[in-house]
Scaffold this motif. Structure first.
Motif, PDB file in Angstrom:
ATOM      1  N   TYR A  41       0.802  -1.220   0.000  1.00  0.00           N
ATOM      2  CA  TYR A  41       0.000   0.000   0.000  1.00  0.00           C
ATOM      3  C   TYR A  41       0.842   1.280   0.000  1.00  0.00           C
ATOM      4  CZ  TYR A  41      -4.058  -2.923   0.567  1.00  0.00           C
ATOM      5  OH  TYR A  41      -5.043  -3.859   0.357  1.00  0.00           O
ATOM      6  N   TYR A  42       2.028   1.201  -0.618  1.00  0.00           N
ATOM      7  CA  TYR A  42       2.743   2.441  -0.877  1.00  0.00           C
ATOM      8  C   TYR A  42       1.918   3.272  -1.856  1.00  0.00           C
ATOM      9  CZ  TYR A  42       7.124   1.088   1.392  1.00  0.00           C
ATOM     10  OH  TYR A  42       8.076   0.746   2.308  1.00  0.00           O
ATOM     11  N   ASN A  43       2.039   4.588  -1.748  1.00  0.00           N
ATOM     12  CA  ASN A  43       1.298   5.469  -2.654  1.00  0.00           C
ATOM     13  C   ASN A  43       1.645   5.200  -4.109  1.00  0.00           C
ATOM     14  OD1 ASN A  43      -0.149   7.058  -0.743  1.00  0.00           O
ATOM     15  ND2 ASN A  43       1.718   8.183  -0.270  1.00  0.00           N
ATOM     16  N   ASP A  44       0.669   5.375  -4.968  1.00  0.00           N
ATOM     17  CA  ASP A  44       0.902   5.309  -6.411  1.00  0.00           C
ATOM     18  C   ASP A  44       1.727   6.532  -6.812  1.00  0.00           C
ATOM     19  OD1 ASP A  44       0.877   5.003  -9.109  1.00  0.00           O
ATOM     20  OD2 ASP A  44      -1.291   5.133  -9.345  1.00  0.00           O
ATOM     21  N   ASP A  65      -0.551   4.669   1.436  1.00  0.00           N
ATOM     22  CA  ASP A  65      -1.931   5.013   1.108  1.00  0.00           C
ATOM     23  C   ASP A  65      -2.837   4.457   2.213  1.00  0.00           C
ATOM     24  OD1 ASP A  65      -4.398   5.456  -0.010  1.00  0.00           O
ATOM     25  OD2 ASP A  65      -3.856   4.737  -2.017  1.00  0.00           O
ATOM     26  N   TRP A  66      -2.854   5.153   3.347  1.00  0.00           N
ATOM     27  CA  TRP A  66      -3.610   4.683   4.507  1.00  0.00           C
ATOM     28  C   TRP A  66      -5.105   4.600   4.202  1.00  0.00           C
ATOM     29  CZ3 TRP A  66      -0.649   2.632   8.028  1.00  0.00           C
ATOM     30  CH2 TRP A  66       0.642   3.119   8.228  1.00  0.00           C
ATOM     31  N   LYS A  67      -5.587   5.552   3.434  1.00  0.00           N
ATOM     32  CA  LYS A  67      -7.020   5.579   3.125  1.00  0.00           C
ATOM     33  C   LYS A  67      -7.448   4.301   2.412  1.00  0.00           C
ATOM     34  CE  LYS A  67     -10.524   8.428   0.793  1.00  0.00           C
ATOM     35  NZ  LYS A  67     -10.758   9.651  -0.010  1.00  0.00           N
ATOM     36  N   LEU A  68      -6.662   3.862   1.422  1.00  0.00           N
ATOM     37  CA  LEU A  68      -7.000   2.642   0.679  1.00  0.00           C
ATOM     38  C   LEU A  68      -6.859   1.415   1.567  1.00  0.00           C
ATOM     39  CD1 LEU A  68      -7.792   1.286  -1.976  1.00  0.00           C
ATOM     40  CD2 LEU A  68      -5.350   1.188  -2.561  1.00  0.00           C
ATOM     41  N   LEU A  69      -5.799   1.358   2.368  1.00  0.00           N
ATOM     42  CA  LEU A  69      -5.594   0.207   3.245  1.00  0.00           C
ATOM     43  C   LEU A  69      -6.746   0.071   4.239  1.00  0.00           C
ATOM     44  CD1 LEU A  69      -4.036  -2.114   4.476  1.00  0.00           C
ATOM     45  CD2 LEU A  69      -2.626  -0.440   5.723  1.00  0.00           C
ATOM     46  N   ILE A  70      -7.135   1.169   4.857  1.00  0.00           N
ATOM     47  CA  ILE A  70      -8.237   1.130   5.818  1.00  0.00           C
ATOM     48  C   ILE A  70      -9.539   0.717   5.135  1.00  0.00           C
ATOM     49  CG2 ILE A  70      -9.684   2.596   7.289  1.00  0.00           C
ATOM     50  CD1 ILE A  70      -7.013   4.136   7.924  1.00  0.00           C
ATOM     51  N   GLU A 117      -0.806   4.132  12.629  1.00  0.00           N
ATOM     52  CA  GLU A 117      -2.080   4.747  12.239  1.00  0.00           C
ATOM     53  C   GLU A 117      -3.188   4.344  13.214  1.00  0.00           C
ATOM     54  OE1 GLU A 117      -4.892   6.773  10.822  1.00  0.00           O
ATOM     55  OE2 GLU A 117      -2.974   6.988   9.772  1.00  0.00           O
ATOM     56  N   LYS A 118      -3.704   5.311  13.944  1.00  0.00           N
ATOM     57  CA  LYS A 118      -4.693   5.014  14.987  1.00  0.00           C
ATOM     58  C   LYS A 118      -5.941   4.329  14.440  1.00  0.00           C
ATOM     59  CE  LYS A 118      -7.233   7.045  18.875  1.00  0.00           C
ATOM     60  NZ  LYS A 118      -8.484   6.351  18.579  1.00  0.00           N
ATOM     61  N   ARG A 119      -6.388   4.736  13.256  1.00  0.00           N
ATOM     62  CA  ARG A 119      -7.601   4.135  12.691  1.00  0.00           C
ATOM     63  C   ARG A 119      -7.416   2.639  12.459  1.00  0.00           C
ATOM     64  NH1 ARG A 119      -8.266   7.937   7.620  1.00  0.00           N
ATOM     65  NH2 ARG A 119      -5.993   7.753   7.820  1.00  0.00           N
ATOM     66  N   LEU A 120      -6.199   2.224  12.123  1.00  0.00           N
ATOM     67  CA  LEU A 120      -5.917   0.793  11.978  1.00  0.00           C
ATOM     68  C   LEU A 120      -5.838   0.119  13.340  1.00  0.00           C
ATOM     69  CD1 LEU A 120      -3.199   0.246   9.205  1.00  0.00           C
ATOM     70  CD2 LEU A 120      -5.594  -0.461   9.169  1.00  0.00           C
ATOM     71  N   ARG A 121      -5.109   0.766  14.267  1.00  0.00           N
ATOM     72  CA  ARG A 121      -4.971   0.176  15.610  1.00  0.00           C
ATOM     73  C   ARG A 121      -6.328  -0.101  16.232  1.00  0.00           C
ATOM     74  NH1 ARG A 121      -1.360   4.432  16.667  1.00  0.00           N
ATOM     75  NH2 ARG A 121      -2.760   5.293  18.261  1.00  0.00           N
ATOM     76  N   ASP A 122      -7.250   0.812  16.024  1.00  0.00           N
ATOM     77  CA  ASP A 122      -8.569   0.665  16.638  1.00  0.00           C
ATOM     78  C   ASP A 122      -9.344  -0.527  16.083  1.00  0.00           C
ATOM     79  OD1 ASP A 122      -8.052   2.851  18.209  1.00  0.00           O
ATOM     80  OD2 ASP A 122      -9.240   4.262  17.023  1.00  0.00           O
TER      81      ASP A 122
END
Length: 210
Positions: A41-44, A65-70, A117-122
């Motif tokens: 998920y590295y950025n394009d 690309d955190w948005k895509l991974l999440i 990334e907190k959104r992932l941790r949660d």
């Protein structure tokens, strides 16, 4: 819908994360687990020139690309398949091909900064940090990058001193505080991995995999 168990496994580059992940996967029932690597998920960077791509700091949180991974993790835990990107270290860019990933009862998120990334941790039921001596990690990086990534020893050493070490100290090592479990010495810690696997099995037992 059955409960999905999400496990995050972080740690410095060359710390032994891949070995720990492999041992967990081998201990679980076949087809019950899927591994989602952060490296995919590295950025394009298609809009950048080759020279600009080489200048990107791929060990900084902004490289991902955190948005895509999440989004993909959410899709998987809601029972929907995703098309996972693929990434070339030689080209420093995404490839056109994707990998079709089906949802599984256990999702392992693996990568240097998955606890950043907190959104992932949660989302995670279990957070693991794989720790390892910096000299050992450097040796593993030299072996891997010269064999698999087309780099010379000098290139690896320079990158370690200029990028990997400061980025590790700034962004990766601090995420250790978020871990539920720290595995020192990476894949060589037989007892630690055994305890980890036993705990993961208790999680999966609760969710009806055994």
């Amino acid at each position: 819908m059955e409960k999905i168990t999400i496990i995050g496994i972080a740690g410095g580059t060359g710390s032994g994360k891949t070995t720990v992940v492999a041992k967990i996967v081998n201990a679980l029932p076949k087809d019950s687990v899927v591994v989602v690597p952060l490296d995919s998920y590295y950025n394009d960077t298609s809009s950048l020139t080759a020279e600009e791509r080489r200048a990107v700091n791929f060990d900084h949180p902004n490289a991902f690309d955190w948005k895509l991974l999440i989004k993909h993790v959410n899709e998987l835990r809601n029972g929907r398949a995703v098309e996972q990107p693929t990434y070339s270290y030689i080209l420093s860019n995404r490839l056109p091909e994707t990998v079709h990933v089906e949802p599984r009862p256990v999702i392992i998120l693996e990568g240097i900064m998955v606890l950043h990334e907190k959104r992932l941790r949660d989302m995670m039921d279990l957070k693991i940090y794989v720790d390892c001596d910096s000299d050992e990690r450097l040796i593993r990086n030299i072996k891997r990058d010269t064999i698999d990534r087309g780099r010379t020893v000098t290139m690896v050493m320079d990158r370690y001193q200029q990028v990997l070490k400061p980025m590790h100290e700034q962004f990766i090592a601090p995420t250790k505080r978020y871990a539920d479990l720290i595995i020192p010495e990476g894949g060589n810690n037989v007892k630690g991995i055994k305890i980890l696997i036993e705990y993961v099995e208790t999680l999966t037992n609760k969710h009806g995999l055994r």
